[in-house]
Design a protein around this motif. Structure first.
Motif, PDB file in Angstrom:
ATOM      1  N   ALA A   1       0.828  -1.205   0.000  1.00  0.00           N
ATOM      2  CA  ALA A   1       0.000   0.000   0.000  1.00  0.00           C
ATOM      3  C   ALA A   1       0.862   1.255   0.000  1.00  0.00           C
ATOM      4  N   ALA A   2       0.293   2.347  -0.453  1.00  0.00           N
ATOM      5  CA  ALA A   2       1.019   3.610  -0.551  1.00  0.00           C
ATOM      6  C   ALA A   2       1.678   4.048   0.759  1.00  0.00           C
ATOM      7  N   PRO A   3       1.023   3.908   1.943  1.00  0.00           N
ATOM      8  CA  PRO A   3       1.686   4.335   3.175  1.00  0.00           C
ATOM      9  C   PRO A   3       3.003   3.606   3.432  1.00  0.00           C
ATOM     10  N   ALA A   4       3.115   2.379   2.967  1.00  0.00           N
ATOM     11  CA  ALA A   4       4.350   1.624   3.175  1.00  0.00           C
ATOM     12  C   ALA A   4       5.492   2.196   2.350  1.00  0.00           C
ATOM     13  N   LEU A   5       5.147   2.941   1.313  1.00  0.00           N
ATOM     14  CA  LEU A   5       6.172   3.518   0.446  1.00  0.00           C
ATOM     15  C   LEU A   5       6.592   4.912   0.888  1.00  0.00           C
ATOM     16  N   ALA A   6       5.842   5.500   1.808  1.00  0.00           N
ATOM     17  CA  ALA A   6       6.161   6.851   2.261  1.00  0.00           C
ATOM     18  C   ALA A   6       7.504   6.884   2.967  1.00  0.00           C
ATOM     19  N   ARG A   7       8.234   7.930   2.711  1.00  0.00           N
ATOM     20  CA  ARG A   7       9.528   8.100   3.369  1.00  0.00           C
ATOM     21  C   ARG A   7       9.340   8.934   4.620  1.00  0.00           C
ATOM     22  N   SER A   8      10.136   8.621   5.623  1.00  0.00           N
ATOM     23  CA  SER A   8      10.074   9.426   6.838  1.00  0.00           C
ATOM     24  C   SER A   8      11.445   9.500   7.464  1.00  0.00           C
ATOM     25  N   GLY A   9      11.627  10.516   8.260  1.00  0.00           N
ATOM     26  CA  GLY A   9      12.872  10.645   9.016  1.00  0.00           C
ATOM     27  C   GLY A   9      14.097  10.634   8.141  1.00  0.00           C
ATOM     28  N   ALA A  10      15.137   9.941   8.599  1.00  0.00           N
ATOM     29  CA  ALA A  10      16.428   9.944   7.938  1.00  0.00           C
ATOM     30  C   ALA A  10      16.361   9.367   6.533  1.00  0.00           C
ATOM     31  N   GLY A  11      15.489   8.382   6.313  1.00  0.00           N
ATOM     32  CA  GLY A  11      15.402   7.756   5.007  1.00  0.00           C
ATOM     33  C   GLY A  11      15.014   8.719   3.908  1.00  0.00           C
ATOM     34  N   ALA A  12      14.287   9.772   4.248  1.00  0.00           N
ATOM     35  CA  ALA A  12      13.833  10.732   3.252  1.00  0.00           C
ATOM     36  C   ALA A  12      14.978  11.538   2.673  1.00  0.00           C
ATOM     37  N   THR A  13      16.058  11.662   3.403  1.00  0.00           N
ATOM     38  CA  THR A  13      17.186  12.466   2.929  1.00  0.00           C
ATOM     39  C   THR A  13      18.319  11.605   2.403  1.00  0.00           C
ATOM     40  N   GLY A  14      18.098  10.314   2.343  1.00  0.00           N
ATOM     41  CA  GLY A  14      19.144   9.423   1.866  1.00  0.00           C
ATOM     42  C   GLY A  14      20.237   9.211   2.896  1.00  0.00           C
TER      43      GLY A  14
ATOM     44  N   ALA B   1       8.926  -2.267  10.406  1.00  0.00           N
ATOM     45  CA  ALA B   1       8.410  -3.196  11.419  1.00  0.00           C
ATOM     46  C   ALA B   1       7.057  -2.721  11.948  1.00  0.00           C
ATOM     47  N   LEU B   2       6.936  -1.439  12.211  1.00  0.00           N
ATOM     48  CA  LEU B   2       5.667  -0.894  12.698  1.00  0.00           C
ATOM     49  C   LEU B   2       4.561  -1.079  11.663  1.00  0.00           C
ATOM     50  N   LEU B   3       4.846  -0.779  10.414  1.00  0.00           N
ATOM     51  CA  LEU B   3       3.847  -0.925   9.362  1.00  0.00           C
ATOM     52  C   LEU B   3       3.403  -2.379   9.211  1.00  0.00           C
TER      53      LEU B   3
ATOM     54  N   ILE C   1       7.716  -4.400  22.957  1.00  0.00           N
ATOM     55  CA  ILE C   1       7.917  -3.058  23.505  1.00  0.00           C
ATOM     56  C   ILE C   1       6.708  -2.699  24.377  1.00  0.00           C
ATOM     57  N   SER C   2       6.883  -1.662  25.198  1.00  0.00           N
ATOM     58  CA  SER C   2       5.801  -1.206  26.061  1.00  0.00           C
ATOM     59  C   SER C   2       4.778  -0.407  25.254  1.00  0.00           C
ATOM     60  N   ARG C   3       3.603  -0.252  25.829  1.00  0.00           N
ATOM     61  CA  ARG C   3       2.542   0.537  25.203  1.00  0.00           C
ATOM     62  C   ARG C   3       3.013   1.979  24.974  1.00  0.00           C
ATOM     63  N   THR C   4       3.696   2.549  25.960  1.00  0.00           N
ATOM     64  CA  THR C   4       4.202   3.917  25.838  1.00  0.00           C
ATOM     65  C   THR C   4       5.182   4.038  24.678  1.00  0.00           C
ATOM     66  N   SER C   5       6.112   3.095  24.584  1.00  0.00           N
ATOM     67  CA  SER C   5       7.090   3.116  23.485  1.00  0.00           C
ATOM     68  C   SER C   5       6.400   2.955  22.138  1.00  0.00           C
ATOM     69  N   PHE C   6       5.399   2.085  22.087  1.00  0.00           N
ATOM     70  CA  PHE C   6       4.661   1.847  20.851  1.00  0.00           C
ATOM     71  C   PHE C   6       4.022   3.138  20.354  1.00  0.00           C
ATOM     72  N   TYR C   7       3.306   3.841  21.236  1.00  0.00           N
ATOM     73  CA  TYR C   7       2.649   5.086  20.831  1.00  0.00           C
ATOM     74  C   TYR C   7       3.664   6.172  20.468  1.00  0.00           C
ATOM     75  N   ARG C   8       4.776   6.225  21.180  1.00  0.00           N
ATOM     76  CA  ARG C   8       5.818   7.206  20.862  1.00  0.00           C
ATOM     77  C   ARG C   8       6.401   6.936  19.476  1.00  0.00           C
ATOM     78  N   LYS C   9       6.653   5.666  19.172  1.00  0.00           N
ATOM     79  CA  LYS C   9       7.226   5.307  17.872  1.00  0.00           C
ATOM     80  C   LYS C   9       6.237   5.582  16.744  1.00  0.00           C
ATOM     81  N   LEU C  10       4.957   5.315  16.977  1.00  0.00           N
ATOM     82  CA  LEU C  10       3.942   5.657  15.973  1.00  0.00           C
ATOM     83  C   LEU C  10       3.974   7.148  15.680  1.00  0.00           C
ATOM     84  N   LYS C  11       4.055   7.959  16.732  1.00  0.00           N
ATOM     85  CA  LYS C  11       4.104   9.402  16.561  1.00  0.00           C
ATOM     86  C   LYS C  11       5.372   9.830  15.835  1.00  0.00           C
ATOM     87  N   ASP C  12       6.515   9.271  16.232  1.00  0.00           N
ATOM     88  CA  ASP C  12       7.800   9.611  15.617  1.00  0.00           C
ATOM     89  C   ASP C  12       7.797   9.343  14.112  1.00  0.00           C
ATOM     90  N   HIS C  13       7.087   8.297  13.700  1.00  0.00           N
ATOM     91  CA  HIS C  13       7.065   7.904  12.291  1.00  0.00           C
ATOM     92  C   HIS C  13       5.823   8.398  11.540  1.00  0.00           C
TER      93      HIS C  13
END
Length: 84
Positions: free
Chosen positions: A19-32, A47-49, A68-80
């Motif tokens: 799906a298209a969301p899996a192809l989206a770039r984020s964070g460091a990957g977007a800048t190569g 892994a999250l996707l 991972i903990s629930r807190t870490s999970f939600y933080r990582k979702l937000k980060d990405h």
């Protein structure tokens, strides 16, 4: 002799259709970014996707698979940018 640059792309998905969301770039990957931090961020996003696709609304299963903990999970979702 002119310098040649090789670029490679590897996509992984549990589904037969990526799906298209899996192809989206984020964070460091977007800048190569080729740093270890960039590679870790890209792998973490994949892994999250995959877990979100596999588990759907079953949060406890997603947490168990990611180990991972629930807190870490939600933080990582937000980060990405994957907040629900």
């Amino acid at each position: 002799m002119a310098s040649m640059q090789t670029r490679r792309l590897f996509l992984a998905s549990a589904a037969s259709l990526i799906a298209a969301p899996a192809l989206a770039r984020s964070g460091a990957g977007a800048t190569g970014d080729l740093s270890l931090a960039g590679a870790v961020a890209a792998a973490e996003r994949v892994a999250l996707l995959r877990v979100l696709e596999l588990c759907g609304e079953d949060l406890e299963r997603a947490l168990a698979l990611l180990d991972i903990s629930r807190t870490s999970f939600y933080r990582k979702l937000k980060d990405h940018g994957l907040e629900r």
